[in-house]
Each structure stands twice: as structure tokens, then as C-alpha cells.
Design a protein around this motif. Sequence first.
Motif, PDB file in Angstrom:
ATOM      1  N   MET A 156       0.825  -1.206   0.000  1.00 12.46           N
ATOM      2  CA  MET A 156       0.000   0.000   0.000  1.00 12.46           C
ATOM      3  C   MET A 156       0.861   1.259   0.000  1.00 12.46           C
ATOM      4  SD  MET A 156      -3.070  -1.117   2.653  1.00 12.46           S
ATOM      5  CE  MET A 156      -4.125   0.293   2.291  1.00 12.46           C
ATOM      6  N   GLY A 167      -4.567   2.045  -2.548  1.00 13.27           N
ATOM      7  CA  GLY A 167      -5.608   1.881  -1.536  1.00 13.27           C
ATOM      8  C   GLY A 167      -5.415   2.718  -0.303  1.00 13.27           C
ATOM      9  N   TYR A 168      -4.802   3.890  -0.461  1.00  8.59           N
ATOM     10  CA  TYR A 168      -4.519   4.721   0.711  1.00  8.59           C
ATOM     11  C   TYR A 168      -5.793   5.115   1.461  1.00  8.59           C
ATOM     12  CZ  TYR A 168      -2.865   8.588   3.571  1.00  8.59           C
ATOM     13  OH  TYR A 168      -2.579   9.413   4.632  1.00  8.59           O
ATOM     14  N   ALA A 171      -6.202   2.808   4.330  1.00  5.97           N
ATOM     15  CA  ALA A 171      -5.058   2.587   5.221  1.00  5.97           C
ATOM     16  C   ALA A 171      -5.382   2.931   6.667  1.00  5.97           C
ATOM     17  CB  ALA A 171      -3.863   3.402   4.741  1.00  5.97           C
ATOM     18  N   THR A 247     -13.254  -2.505   0.197  1.00  6.02           N
ATOM     19  CA  THR A 247     -11.881  -2.626  -0.281  1.00  6.02           C
ATOM     20  C   THR A 247     -11.752  -3.501  -1.529  1.00  6.02           C
ATOM     21  OG1 THR A 247     -11.167  -2.458   2.030  1.00  6.02           O
ATOM     22  CG2 THR A 247      -9.521  -3.130   0.414  1.00  6.02           C
ATOM     23  N   LEU A 274      -3.274  -7.746  -2.836  1.00  9.56           N
ATOM     24  CA  LEU A 274      -4.019  -7.082  -1.763  1.00  9.56           C
ATOM     25  C   LEU A 274      -5.391  -7.702  -1.581  1.00  9.56           C
ATOM     26  CD1 LEU A 274      -3.074  -3.326  -2.382  1.00  9.56           C
ATOM     27  CD2 LEU A 274      -2.373  -4.774  -0.472  1.00  9.56           C
TER      28      LEU A 274
END
Length: 313
Positions: A156, A167-168, A171, A247, A274
Motif C-alpha cells: 500500500m 488503496g490509501y 489505510a 476494499t 491485496l
Amino acid sequence: MEAATQNNPLIDTAITLSTHYLPFLTPLSILIGITCLVTQIFLRLLLDKRIFPQKWHGPWNDLPGFTAHQMIALPLMCILSYYGIRDWFLDDNKEVGNGTSYDRVFGTTNLSDVPLAIGSGAILIWDTPTSLLVPELQDTLMLCHHVGMFLVAATMSGAFSGGKFIGYYYACYYFGVIEISSIPLSYVDVFHPKYKYYFEWLNDEKNANRRLMKVVNGLNEVCRIVFAILFLIFRGVYFPYVTFKGTIPDLWYAYHDETKSVPDGVPMWTGYFLICFVSLFALLQCYWGTLILRQIYKMVVPGSSDKKKKKSS
């Protein structure tokens, strides 16, 4: 301010390590990792029986490595929880610029993000080596969990995509919100029966300061209840919800967006990686949640454990 930063040897060392030796870690993550490792070594030496004042000897001196680890882990969990709550629940501008799956996955890169820096640097440089070297922390499942967390955090953080964050948007949840339950766990875990020195110290009827022991034991019982509630809410239920409803769909649509191509330098395998790992983590949270529910059932239903023993015999 900039001159002071440039002349700081610790920051310069972190930048050098990130540039030449650990390119998959940001300077901030290296700085945090080194700080945790140095603190672990310092506390381990400080708690040594040969150094620590004898009149204050206790289980912390019998398990110095483990105690040092918990003393570092607790404030780290508080920091992660703070950032998680702030950025996931309280940030009014979180949805600004994050209207599509593509934006949520590829829209933001933040090299100064603290939770991701802890999730990558602290785990790789401090937590994993400590878990391997301290006998009380040696647990195969938890080691695999830590390695998996590091790989997710590193991915990430752009470790395998030329510095482009992936995909920040999520986070602050995966490396912040879910750690809320880890705050009471850091305390409860100390008095688990497997750490016999702490367990015996807490339950020793001959202990001179029984009033203090009652307070410590009472706090332990409260933290056990709080941990179970927080874990079931934020990990057992909310974790799979965020993962499978937010997600994973976002990752899939962003990597297969017909109107926009994947950013340069971002390999397709990072998306599949991920998706697989957050799915595995979600299932792991569900598994741990069932274990907690079993413990609650044993506490609520008297004799339930005895009935199971009779059936098995």
C-alpha cells in the motif's frame, strides 16, 4: 526548520537506508522502526535483574524482553487508534476527491502517513525480530500475521509500485481503527497464564500489597470485557464488512477500469495480492471472533465446558 531537518543525523540515516538499502520502506517508516528497536534494547537492558533495583524486582525482571515489547506496543496501539479514529470517522473531507473506486485506490500518495509507516517499518525492523528472539513472543501464527501485515503495508505504501500508494483511502482503517481493540489487549495479554511469572504474581495470595493486586486484577477483568466487545465490533464484524463491501470491490474496479489505465509502474499483481491478503485477514478476524464468542459462552452458560468434556469422554 528545513536546515534543522537536513542536519539531523538520525533523519539523514533513515533517508540513506531508504535510498540505498531498504528502498521498499519510506524514511519515516525506517525512522519509526529504528526508534522502536533502540527503545526495545534499552528497556531490555534496563529491566535486567543485575541492573534493576532489587527492592523493585518483579515479573518484569523475569520477562524483560516481553515486558519491553508490551511497553512499546501499548503507546503504538494508542497512536494508531488515534489516527484511525481521526481519519476514518472524524475527517469531514475524507470523501472529497474519493468519489470513485479509482480515486480511492490510486488517488492519494502520502509519504508522511504515520499508520502505514508503523505498519511497515515498526513491524519489519522491531516487531518481527523481537518476536523471533524473545522466547515468550515466539508464536508461528502471530509471526505469519506480522509478516502479512508488513507485506500489505509495504504494498500500500508503494514499495512495489514505484512509490505510488495503493488503496490509501483504506489505510487508516486497516492500520488504525482495528487497533482500538489492541489497547486493552496489550494489558490483558501480560497476565495470560502462559506468562507464568506475571500470572503467579497477580494471583499470589502471599503478596504483601494485596490492595494493589486487587486493583490490577480488577483492571485486568475490565480490560478483558472491553477487549472482547471492541474486537467483535471492529474486527469480527466491521473488518469483513469494510473488506468485502468496500476494499475488494474498489481494488477490482480500479485495476479493471475501462476509462482509466493503471498508473505507470503499478504491477497488476499488486491488486490481486491485496485482494487475497485482505480477504485472508478478514477470515482470520472471523476465526478469532468465534474463539472469543466461545469464551463468552463458557462464562455466560455455567457448566458448558464440563458438558463438552463429558460428551468427549
